[in-house]
Design a protein around this motif. Structure first.
Motif, PDB file in Angstrom:
ATOM      1  N   CYS A 122      -4.830   3.101   4.509  1.00  0.00           N
ATOM      2  CA  CYS A 122      -3.954   2.660   3.608  1.00  0.00           C
ATOM      3  C   CYS A 122      -3.217   3.905   3.080  1.00  0.00           C
ATOM      4  O   CYS A 122      -3.490   5.380   3.397  1.00  0.00           O
ATOM      5  CB  CYS A 122      -4.617   2.287   2.405  1.00  0.00           C
ATOM      6  SG  CYS A 122      -5.334   0.677   2.526  1.00  0.00           S
ATOM      7  N   GLU A 123      -1.997   3.681   2.804  1.00  0.00           N
ATOM      8  CA  GLU A 123      -1.202   5.021   2.267  1.00  0.00           C
ATOM      9  C   GLU A 123      -1.905   5.527   1.180  1.00  0.00           C
ATOM     10  O   GLU A 123      -2.497   5.006   0.411  1.00  0.00           O
ATOM     11  CB  GLU A 123       0.318   4.530   1.984  1.00  0.00           C
ATOM     12  CG  GLU A 123       1.221   4.098   3.157  1.00  0.00           C
ATOM     13  CD  GLU A 123       1.669   5.256   3.864  1.00  0.00           C
ATOM     14  OE1 GLU A 123       1.846   6.243   3.517  1.00  0.00           O
ATOM     15  OE2 GLU A 123       1.830   4.639   5.129  1.00  0.00           O
TER      16      GLU A 123
ATOM     17  N   VAL B 156       1.276  -6.390   4.617  1.00  0.00           N
ATOM     18  CA  VAL B 156       0.068  -5.958   3.749  1.00  0.00           C
ATOM     19  C   VAL B 156      -0.997  -6.573   4.665  1.00  0.00           C
ATOM     20  O   VAL B 156      -2.085  -6.057   4.762  1.00  0.00           O
ATOM     21  CB  VAL B 156       0.333  -6.240   2.391  1.00  0.00           C
ATOM     22  CG1 VAL B 156      -1.342  -6.541   1.876  1.00  0.00           C
ATOM     23  CG2 VAL B 156       1.027  -5.532   1.519  1.00  0.00           C
TER      24      VAL B 156
ATOM     25  N   GLN C  25      -2.473  -0.771  -0.645  1.00  0.00           N
ATOM     26  CA  GLN C  25      -1.192  -0.793  -0.007  1.00  0.00           C
ATOM     27  C   GLN C  25       0.012  -0.976  -1.100  1.00  0.00           C
ATOM     28  O   GLN C  25       1.200  -0.419  -0.949  1.00  0.00           O
ATOM     29  CB  GLN C  25      -1.080  -1.867   0.691  1.00  0.00           C
ATOM     30  CG  GLN C  25      -1.844  -1.657   2.187  1.00  0.00           C
ATOM     31  CD  GLN C  25      -1.768  -2.704   3.152  1.00  0.00           C
ATOM     32  OE1 GLN C  25      -0.883  -2.911   3.977  1.00  0.00           O
ATOM     33  NE2 GLN C  25      -2.933  -3.483   3.260  1.00  0.00           N
TER      34      GLN C  25
ATOM     35  N   SER D 234      -7.920  -3.198  -0.056  1.00  0.00           N
ATOM     36  CA  SER D 234      -6.890  -2.972   0.950  1.00  0.00           C
ATOM     37  C   SER D 234      -5.471  -3.605   0.347  1.00  0.00           C
ATOM     38  O   SER D 234      -4.482  -2.683   0.839  1.00  0.00           O
ATOM     39  CB  SER D 234      -7.240  -3.573   2.470  1.00  0.00           C
ATOM     40  OG  SER D 234      -5.957  -3.537   3.118  1.00  0.00           O
TER      41      SER D 234
END
Length: 170
Positions: free
Chosen positions: A92-93, A9, A59, A55
């Motif tokens: 980010c996913e 992360v 994540q 962020s």
């Protein structure tokens, strides 16, 4: 998808803004809280600015199926809203997130609609004016479920402390 480690992360989060915005120890503590939330949790972040905390949240949220709601008027730096969206959407996913580009007070009706059963985690890190923090707490912190988490960043700051202490005591 497995939950990324703190080091994984931080590989991305460390590239966003700087360590003085959200220090590594603060990131580690937030990461631990996020990992302890139930799958599918609902989170609210007030004060996204450049996206360092966003962020970290995004994540873990992607791996855990969280719905995250991010509230910020981006009044001083209007272009930061676009930068924030690009960071979360591209770096980010994917996860379920809502951005409310407005003050918390203006977002109240949306927050109530999006969180009918309350929230599991609220992170207050917006304006430090005590009246604004008090309103953030009234709108967002009152949505936190029993057993949920309320985090207020920059707590030692006068305006934040001035608003949080009476809220918690009530």
């Amino acid at each position: 998808m497995s939950v990324p480690t703190l080091d994984e992360v931080m590989a991305l989060t460390s590239t966003i803004s700087n360590v003085h915005i959200l220090q590594i120890a603060e990131c580690a503590a937030m990461y631990e809280v996020l990992c302890g939330l139930p799958d599918g949790a609902v989170l609210i972040e007030v004060g996204c600015d450049v996206g360092r905390s966003s962020s970290l949240i995004a994540q873990v949220a992607a791996a855990r199926g969280f719905l995250t709601i991010h509230v910020d008027p981006w009044e001083e730096f209007k272009d930061r809203a676009k930068d924030w969206m690009e960071n979360v959407a591209e770096r980010c996913e994917w996860h379920r997130f809502v951005v409310l580009h407005m003050t918390t007070e203006a977002a109240e009706v949306h927050i109530r609609r999006l969180t009918p059963d309350g929230v599991d985690f609220a992170f207050i890190d917006g304006c430090h004016d005590p009246d604004v923090v008090a309103r953030d707490l009234e709108v967002v912190a009152t949505r936190v479920k029993v057993g949920g988490f309320l985090l207020a960043h920059d707590y030692p700051s006068g305006g934040v402390t001035e608003a949080v202490e009476p809220f918690v005591e009530a």
